[in-house]
Design a protein around this motif. Structure first.
Motif, mmCIF file in Angstrom:
data_model
loop_
_atom_site.group_PDB
_atom_site.id
_atom_site.type_symbol
_atom_site.label_atom_id
_atom_site.label_comp_id
_atom_site.label_asym_id
_atom_site.label_seq_id
_atom_site.Cartn_x
_atom_site.Cartn_y
_atom_site.Cartn_z
ATOM 1 N N PHE A 114 0.791 -1.228 0.000
ATOM 2 C CA PHE A 114 0.000 0.000 0.000
ATOM 3 C C PHE A 114 0.825 1.281 0.000
ATOM 4 O O PHE A 114 0.254 2.371 0.064
ATOM 5 C CB PHE A 114 -0.945 0.012 1.203
ATOM 6 C CG PHE A 114 -1.888 -1.146 1.228
ATOM 7 C CD1 PHE A 114 -2.963 -1.210 0.358
ATOM 8 C CD2 PHE A 114 -1.696 -2.194 2.113
ATOM 9 C CE1 PHE A 114 -3.836 -2.275 0.371
ATOM 10 C CE2 PHE A 114 -2.567 -3.271 2.137
ATOM 11 C CZ PHE A 114 -3.639 -3.315 1.260
ATOM 12 N N GLY A 115 2.143 1.164 -0.050
ATOM 13 C CA GLY A 115 2.977 2.364 -0.029
ATOM 14 C C GLY A 115 2.755 3.132 1.258
ATOM 15 O O GLY A 115 2.757 2.563 2.344
ATOM 16 N N ASP A 116 2.518 4.446 1.142
ATOM 17 C CA ASP A 116 2.325 5.280 2.335
ATOM 18 C C ASP A 116 0.854 5.628 2.565
ATOM 19 O O ASP A 116 0.552 6.609 3.249
ATOM 20 C CB ASP A 116 3.172 6.546 2.245
ATOM 21 C CG ASP A 116 2.798 7.422 1.059
ATOM 22 O OD1 ASP A 116 2.001 6.972 0.207
ATOM 23 O OD2 ASP A 116 3.301 8.551 0.972
ATOM 24 N N LEU A 117 -0.072 4.827 2.028
ATOM 25 C CA LEU A 117 -1.497 5.111 2.236
ATOM 26 C C LEU A 117 -1.859 5.015 3.710
ATOM 27 O O LEU A 117 -1.371 4.137 4.437
ATOM 28 C CB LEU A 117 -2.364 4.124 1.443
ATOM 29 C CG LEU A 117 -2.365 4.263 -0.072
ATOM 30 C CD1 LEU A 117 -3.280 3.208 -0.687
ATOM 31 C CD2 LEU A 117 -2.795 5.650 -0.504
ATOM 32 N N CYS A 118 -2.731 5.901 4.143
ATOM 33 C CA CYS A 118 -3.195 5.893 5.531
ATOM 34 C C CYS A 118 -4.206 4.757 5.727
ATOM 35 O O CYS A 118 -4.717 4.178 4.763
ATOM 36 C CB CYS A 118 -3.824 7.232 5.890
ATOM 37 S SG CYS A 118 -5.344 7.625 5.000
ATOM 38 N N ASP A 119 -4.515 4.440 6.974
ATOM 39 C CA ASP A 119 -5.443 3.359 7.295
ATOM 40 C C ASP A 119 -6.813 3.561 6.661
ATOM 41 O O ASP A 119 -7.427 2.610 6.185
ATOM 42 C CB ASP A 119 -5.605 3.220 8.813
ATOM 43 C CG ASP A 119 -4.355 2.663 9.481
ATOM 44 O OD1 ASP A 119 -3.485 2.114 8.769
ATOM 45 O OD2 ASP A 119 -4.257 2.774 10.713
ATOM 46 N N ALA A 120 -7.305 4.801 6.649
ATOM 47 C CA ALA A 120 -8.622 5.074 6.065
ATOM 48 C C ALA A 120 -8.652 4.736 4.580
ATOM 49 O O ALA A 120 -9.641 4.196 4.075
ATOM 50 C CB ALA A 120 -9.016 6.528 6.295
ATOM 51 N N CYS A 121 -7.579 5.020 3.866
ATOM 52 C CA CYS A 121 -7.506 4.669 2.438
ATOM 53 C C CYS A 121 -7.420 3.163 2.251
ATOM 54 O O CYS A 121 -8.067 2.605 1.365
ATOM 55 C CB CYS A 121 -6.306 5.326 1.779
ATOM 56 S SG CYS A 121 -6.551 7.051 1.396
ATOM 57 N N ILE A 122 -6.631 2.505 3.068
ATOM 58 C CA ILE A 122 -6.481 1.051 2.959
ATOM 59 C C ILE A 122 -7.830 0.368 3.179
ATOM 60 O O ILE A 122 -8.136 -0.641 2.541
ATOM 61 C CB ILE A 122 -5.404 0.546 3.937
ATOM 62 C CG1 ILE A 122 -4.027 1.050 3.488
ATOM 63 C CG2 ILE A 122 -5.429 -0.969 4.055
ATOM 64 C CD1 ILE A 122 -2.913 0.817 4.480
ATOM 65 N N CYS A 123 -8.652 0.932 4.043
ATOM 66 C CA CYS A 123 -9.985 0.364 4.281
ATOM 67 C C CYS A 123 -10.921 0.589 3.096
ATOM 68 O O CYS A 123 -12.045 0.077 3.093
ATOM 69 C CB CYS A 123 -10.589 0.924 5.565
ATOM 70 S SG CYS A 123 -9.762 0.298 7.038
ATOM 71 N N ILE A 138 -8.986 11.581 0.684
ATOM 72 C CA ILE A 138 -8.794 11.136 2.072
ATOM 73 C C ILE A 138 -7.314 11.150 2.416
ATOM 74 O O ILE A 138 -6.922 11.626 3.493
ATOM 75 C CB ILE A 138 -9.394 9.727 2.279
ATOM 76 C CG1 ILE A 138 -10.918 9.779 2.175
ATOM 77 C CG2 ILE A 138 -8.958 9.135 3.618
ATOM 78 C CD1 ILE A 138 -11.580 8.413 2.095
ATOM 79 N N GLN A 139 -6.480 10.659 1.506
ATOM 80 C CA GLN A 139 -5.031 10.632 1.746
ATOM 81 C C GLN A 139 -4.470 12.041 1.895
ATOM 82 O O GLN A 139 -3.663 12.298 2.786
ATOM 83 C CB GLN A 139 -4.312 9.880 0.612
ATOM 84 C CG GLN A 139 -2.828 9.765 0.784
ATOM 85 C CD GLN A 139 -2.418 8.871 1.945
ATOM 86 O OE1 GLN A 139 -3.177 8.027 2.397
ATOM 87 N NE2 GLN A 139 -1.208 9.068 2.441
ATOM 88 N N ARG A 140 -4.903 12.964 1.046
ATOM 89 C CA ARG A 140 -4.417 14.358 1.155
ATOM 90 C C ARG A 140 -4.825 14.971 2.495
ATOM 91 O O ARG A 140 -4.034 15.669 3.129
ATOM 92 C CB ARG A 140 -4.948 15.197 -0.004
ATOM 93 C CG ARG A 140 -4.254 14.932 -1.332
ATOM 94 C CD ARG A 140 -4.629 15.941 -2.401
ATOM 95 N NE ARG A 140 -6.050 15.947 -2.715
ATOM 96 C CZ ARG A 140 -6.646 15.121 -3.573
ATOM 97 N NH1 ARG A 140 -5.938 14.201 -4.200
ATOM 98 N NH2 ARG A 140 -7.935 15.216 -3.805
ATOM 99 N N GLN A 141 -6.047 14.711 2.943
ATOM 100 C CA GLN A 141 -6.514 15.238 4.232
ATOM 101 C C GLN A 141 -5.685 14.647 5.372
ATOM 102 O O GLN A 141 -5.306 15.350 6.307
ATOM 103 C CB GLN A 141 -8.005 14.921 4.433
ATOM 104 C CG GLN A 141 -8.572 15.492 5.704
ATOM 105 C CD GLN A 141 -8.513 17.002 5.745
ATOM 106 O OE1 GLN A 141 -8.707 17.666 4.745
ATOM 107 N NE2 GLN A 141 -8.232 17.549 6.909
ATOM 108 N N TYR A 142 -5.395 13.351 5.280
ATOM 109 C CA TYR A 142 -4.564 12.693 6.288
ATOM 110 C C TYR A 142 -3.175 13.338 6.349
ATOM 111 O O TYR A 142 -2.665 13.647 7.427
ATOM 112 C CB TYR A 142 -4.449 11.201 5.978
ATOM 113 C CG TYR A 142 -3.386 10.502 6.783
ATOM 114 C CD1 TYR A 142 -3.609 10.157 8.106
ATOM 115 C CD2 TYR A 142 -2.141 10.208 6.226
ATOM 116 C CE1 TYR A 142 -2.628 9.529 8.857
ATOM 117 C CE2 TYR A 142 -1.157 9.575 6.956
ATOM 118 C CZ TYR A 142 -1.402 9.243 8.267
ATOM 119 O OH TYR A 142 -0.422 8.627 9.006
ATOM 120 N N GLU A 143 -2.568 13.552 5.178
ATOM 121 C CA GLU A 143 -1.234 14.146 5.138
ATOM 122 C C GLU A 143 -1.234 15.565 5.690
ATOM 123 O O GLU A 143 -0.299 15.963 6.392
ATOM 124 C CB GLU A 143 -0.690 14.103 3.710
ATOM 125 C CG GLU A 143 -0.362 12.694 3.250
ATOM 126 C CD GLU A 143 -0.058 12.572 1.770
ATOM 127 O OE1 GLU A 143 -0.158 13.594 1.037
ATOM 128 O OE2 GLU A 143 0.274 11.460 1.334
#
Length: 128
Positions: A35-44, A100-105
C-alpha cells in the motif's frame, strides 16, 4: 502481515485484529510493499479477496449462471472452487481515496508543527 476483512472481503485492519471480522489472511508482503504510504482510512477502501479459476463456454466467453448472471468457476473433485491466488483492489472511487489521503497528510503536518511548537515551549521552560 495479517489482513483482516469482512464477509465481502473489504479490508478492516492490518496486523491488529478488529473487534469484528470474518477473514484473517496472512501475507508475505509488508504494508509498504502493498500500500505504499497510504493511511489506514484509504487502505480500508480496498478489498482483498481470493481469485478462482473461471469456467469458459465452448465459444470462449466467460460462463455465467443463467438464473443469477453470476460468474461460474471450475471446481476440483470435491466440488470446491480452484483457488488461483489473491487480488487487492480499491472498491471506492480512486479520487475519493486520494482526497482522504491528502486530508490525512495535511493533518499529519499540523500534528508535526504542533509537536515542534510544544517541544520549543517545554524546552524553553525547562532551560529557564
Amino acid at each position: 502481515m495479517k489482513i483482516y476483512t469482512n464477509f465481502t472481503h473489504d479490508i478492516l485492519a492490518l496486523d491488529n485484529a478488529p473487534e469484528h471480522y470474518e477473514h484473517e489472511i496472512e501475507v508475505d508482503r509488508t504494508r509498504e510493499e502493498m500500500f505504499g504510504d497510504l493511511c489506514d482510512a484509504c487502505i480500508c477502501g480496498y478489498r482483498y479477496e481470493p481469485n478462482y479459476e473461471l469456467l469458459f463456454n465452448e465459444d470462449g466467453s466467460i460462463s455465467r449462471d443463467e438464473e443469477t448472471g453470476e460468474l461460474r468457476y471450475k471446481t476440483d473433485a470435491n466440488g470446491n472452487r480452484i483457488h488461483t491466488g489473491w487480488q487487492c483492489y480499491p472498491f471506492m472511487d480512486y479520487q475519493v481515496l486520494m482526497a482522504i489521503q491528502r486530508q490525512y497528510e495535511a493533518s499529519q503536518q499540523q500534528i508535526d508543527d504542533l509537536t515542534c511548537v510544544m517541544a520549543d515551549v517545554i524546552g524553553g521552560v525547562y532551560n529557564a
